[in-house]
Design a protein around this motif. Structure first.
Motif, PDB file in Angstrom:
ATOM      1  N   LYS A 167      22.318   1.597  55.931  1.00  0.00           N
ATOM      2  CA  LYS A 167      22.467   3.518  56.115  1.00  0.00           C
ATOM      3  C   LYS A 167      22.060   4.427  54.983  1.00  0.00           C
ATOM      4  O   LYS A 167      21.996   5.277  55.128  1.00  0.00           O
TER       5      LYS A 167
ATOM      6  N   ALA B 268      18.847   7.025  55.076  1.00  0.00           N
ATOM      7  CA  ALA B 268      20.136   8.439  54.232  1.00  0.00           C
ATOM      8  C   ALA B 268      18.528   8.758  53.080  1.00  0.00           C
ATOM      9  O   ALA B 268      18.677  10.172  52.911  1.00  0.00           O
TER      10      ALA B 268
ATOM     11  N   GLN C  12      26.888  13.457  49.648  1.00  0.00           N
ATOM     12  CA  GLN C  12      25.669  12.469  49.844  1.00  0.00           C
ATOM     13  C   GLN C  12      26.699  11.189  50.644  1.00  0.00           C
ATOM     14  O   GLN C  12      26.269  10.385  51.754  1.00  0.00           O
TER      15      GLN C  12
ATOM     16  N   GLN D 265      26.714  12.513  54.330  1.00  0.00           N
ATOM     17  CA  GLN D 265      25.048  12.023  54.823  1.00  0.00           C
ATOM     18  C   GLN D 265      24.984  11.039  55.519  1.00  0.00           C
ATOM     19  O   GLN D 265      24.656  10.524  56.443  1.00  0.00           O
ATOM     20  N   VAL D 266      25.848   9.947  54.507  1.00  0.00           N
ATOM     21  CA  VAL D 266      25.436   8.486  54.726  1.00  0.00           C
ATOM     22  C   VAL D 266      26.678   8.003  55.483  1.00  0.00           C
ATOM     23  O   VAL D 266      25.568   7.239  57.096  1.00  0.00           O
TER      24      VAL D 266
END
Length: 148
Positions: free
Chosen positions: A56, A60, A82, A85-86
């Motif tokens: 993952k 990303a 972040q 996002q992941v």
């Protein structure tokens, strides 16, 4: 004794190590947080184990961040944004609902917790063959350490 048991045992004997001592404090303050981490890291977890989490991060564009946690050098930080996002906003919302927190708090706590935890679970700078075991094993090991 499994890998997770060995890591936690070494940490307990050495009085913690940097960020992991903070992690243990977080877990004691919110035991459900370790349940969430086990969902992310266990072979039977929502991402398919530690390897799934690494994938993952790579997808990303943050493969270098997670690689630093696994490697022997300094851990690069990951921000809550972040991590969102992941993992995806929907997944974090689900985790937040389980914990009775908001998504930002969960992402913030996980962003603090995961680098040190992954670092300690990957001694020697490599992903363990066969992963980290199932969620029950991970939670049981942590529960024994916290009671001890």
């Amino acid at each position: 004794m499994g890998l997770f048991d060995s890591v936690l045992s070494a940490v307990a004997q050495n009085g913690g190590s940097g960020g992991l001592q903070d992690i243990m404090g977080m877990v004691q303050g919110n035991p459900q947080l370790m349940q969430l981490a086990s969902q992310l890291l266990a072979n039977d977890g929502s991402l398919g184990g530690l390897q799934g989490l690494v994938s993952k991060f790579q997808e990303a564009g943050l493969g270098d961040v997670v690689a630093s946690w696994i490697g022997s050098g300094a851990n690069q930080p990951v921000s809550a944004d972040q991590l969102t996002q992941v993992l995806g906003g929907d997944a974090l919302s689900g985790f937040a609902q389980q914990l009775g927190l908001n998504s930002g708090d969960v992402a913030g706590q996980l962003s603090t917790m995961l680098p040190g935890l992954v670092d300690k679970l990957t001694p020697g700078g490599t992903l363990p063959n066969g992963g980290l075991g199932n969620a029950g094993d991970l939670l049981g090991s942590l529960g024994a350490l916290l009671k001890g």
